[in-house]
Scaffold this active site. Structure first.
Site, PDB file in Angstrom:
ATOM      1  N   HIS A  63     -23.990  83.957  67.810  1.00 54.75           N
ATOM      2  CA  HIS A  63     -24.688  84.748  66.784  1.00 54.75           C
ATOM      3  C   HIS A  63     -25.983  84.045  66.386  1.00 54.75           C
ATOM      4  CE1 HIS A  63     -22.356  81.948  64.330  1.00 54.75           C
ATOM      5  NE2 HIS A  63     -22.995  82.317  63.237  1.00 54.75           N
ATOM      6  N   HIS A  65     -27.327  82.759  63.558  1.00 58.52           N
ATOM      7  CA  HIS A  65     -27.551  81.755  62.504  1.00 58.52           C
ATOM      8  C   HIS A  65     -28.158  80.473  63.077  1.00 58.52           C
ATOM      9  CE1 HIS A  65     -24.494  83.783  59.578  1.00 58.52           C
ATOM     10  NE2 HIS A  65     -25.709  84.290  59.481  1.00 58.52           N
ATOM     11  N   ASP A  67     -27.792  77.420  62.523  1.00 55.19           N
ATOM     12  CA  ASP A  67     -26.938  76.289  62.889  1.00 55.19           C
ATOM     13  C   ASP A  67     -26.209  76.526  64.214  1.00 55.19           C
ATOM     14  OD1 ASP A  67     -25.389  78.222  61.353  1.00 55.19           O
ATOM     15  OD2 ASP A  67     -23.758  76.759  61.317  1.00 55.19           O
ATOM     16  N   HIS A  68     -26.532  77.633  64.887  1.00 52.28           N
ATOM     17  CA  HIS A  68     -25.972  77.917  66.219  1.00 52.28           C
ATOM     18  C   HIS A  68     -27.062  78.090  67.273  1.00 52.28           C
ATOM     19  CE1 HIS A  68     -21.854  78.700  64.580  1.00 52.28           C
ATOM     20  NE2 HIS A  68     -22.607  78.720  63.490  1.00 52.28           N
ATOM     21  N   HIS A 121     -18.827  88.507  60.582  1.00 53.92           N
ATOM     22  CA  HIS A 121     -19.617  87.385  60.037  1.00 53.92           C
ATOM     23  C   HIS A 121     -21.100  87.770  60.096  1.00 53.92           C
ATOM     24  CE1 HIS A 121     -20.754  83.231  59.206  1.00 53.92           C
ATOM     25  NE2 HIS A 121     -21.458  83.194  60.322  1.00 53.92           N
ATOM     26  N   ASP A 140     -18.359  81.770  64.739  1.00 53.73           N
ATOM     27  CA  ASP A 140     -17.922  81.739  63.333  1.00 53.73           C
ATOM     28  C   ASP A 140     -17.034  82.934  62.992  1.00 53.73           C
ATOM     29  OD1 ASP A 140     -19.387  79.447  63.030  1.00 53.73           O
ATOM     30  OD2 ASP A 140     -20.890  80.300  61.667  1.00 53.73           O
ATOM     31  N   HIS A 178     -16.976  75.324  63.844  1.00 57.53           N
ATOM     32  CA  HIS A 178     -17.065  74.426  62.682  1.00 57.53           C
ATOM     33  C   HIS A 178     -15.755  73.666  62.480  1.00 57.53           C
ATOM     34  CE1 HIS A 178     -20.909  75.695  60.810  1.00 57.53           C
ATOM     35  NE2 HIS A 178     -20.633  76.882  61.321  1.00 57.53           N
TER      36      HIS A 178
HETATM   37 FE    FE Z   1     -22.084  78.520  61.537  1.00 57.30          FE
HETATM   38 ZN    ZN Z   2     -22.714  81.551  61.208  1.00 57.16          ZN
END
Ligand code: FE
Ligand code: ZN
Length: 262
Positions: A63, A65, A67-68, A121, A140, A178
């Site tokens: 996805h 985001h 942090d990915h 998400h 996530d 995570h």
């Molecule tokens: Fe994440």
């Molecule tokens: Zn995420």
């Protein structure tokens, strides 16, 4: 364990990044194909690949985001890796080369991954399932003893997505994005007090985290028995949130809300 047609399983390396993210590097020994899944950062991933003597050929994003995806551009610049993600998120996945839809397959060396659309998400969230390796990368969407927050989707969507993942074989190893397992298990025990398998998982997770070790991958068959977000249609969880015989979507929404406030 099921072995693919070339009789060799993928090697999977786990890298801790940022505060609690995991980036996975997946390597096919037969062809040398190597992908980074959800690289939040580029440099540590490039370093690990180099240390293993691997060259990254693909980046897979579950996805959009940051942090990915924060490492997409750096990895592509350094290696020429092909960046693959959801077609639905073409406008917001950095350096995307190939956009995929539900049910599409990715040829990865001598292996194959199936794309599963799992919105909730985020609206464009996908999971990668390497069926012959019994490995699932749910981003996530599914965590050990938990699930992702609903940023762009409804409880009905997320419950549907989790049910799709729940249908995969019990032997599936789940590589979540995570390290949230300890907090998730503490919340789950507060709801599902008599669940012995859950209590055992909580104790095991406490030991692993005290030793600074990862709690992942987790086994899907075990998650089905301990993860409250996969059990919204079970009488135990229904009564735990005060909705006896409740609609699973409402039960799921209630569990999610309680976790957000826990
Ligand atoms: Fe994440
Ligand atoms: Zn995420």
């Amino acid at each position: 364990m099921i072995v693919n047609k070339h009789n060799s399983l993928l090697e999977i390396d786990i890298i801790s990044a940022l505060t609690d993210n995991y980036v996975y590097i997946v390597h096919d020994k037969v062809t040398g194909a190597t992908c980074a899944i959800d690289p939040s950062v580029a440099e540590p991933v490039l370093q690990r690949a180099a240390a293993r003597g691997w060259t990254l050929t693909h980046v897979l994003n579950t996805h959009h985001h940051w942090d990915h995806t924060g490492g997409n551009e750096g990895i592509k610049r350094a290696t020429g890796a092909v960046v693959i993600g959801a077609a639905a998120d073409a406008g917001r996945l950095p350096a995307l080369d190939i956009g995929l839809n539900d049910g599409d397959t990715i040829e990865f060396g001598s292996h194959e991954a199936t794309v599963l659309a799992v919105p909730g998400h985020t609206s464009g969230h996908i999971a990668f399932w390497f069926s012959s390796d019994s490995a699932l990368f749910p981003g996530d969407t599914l965590f050990s003893v938990g699930c992702g927050r609903l940023f762009e989707g409804s409880p009905a969507q997320m419950w549907h997505s989790l049910q799709r993942l729940r249908c995969l074989p019990d032997t599936t190893r789940v590589y979540c994005a995570h390290e949230y397992t300890l907090a998730n298990a503490q919340f789950a025990v507060s709801l599902d007090k008599e669940n012995r398998a859950l209590q055992r998982r909580l104790q095991a997770v406490k030991k692993l985290r005290a030793a600074k070790q990862s709690t992942l991958p987790t086994l899907l068959g075990e998650e089905k028995a301990i993860n409250p977000f996969l059990m919204a249609d079970s009488p135990t969880l229904q009564s735990a949130v005060g909705l006896v015989d409740g609609d699973p979507v409402q039960v799921f929404a209630m569990i999610r809300r309680r976790k957000d406030l826990f």
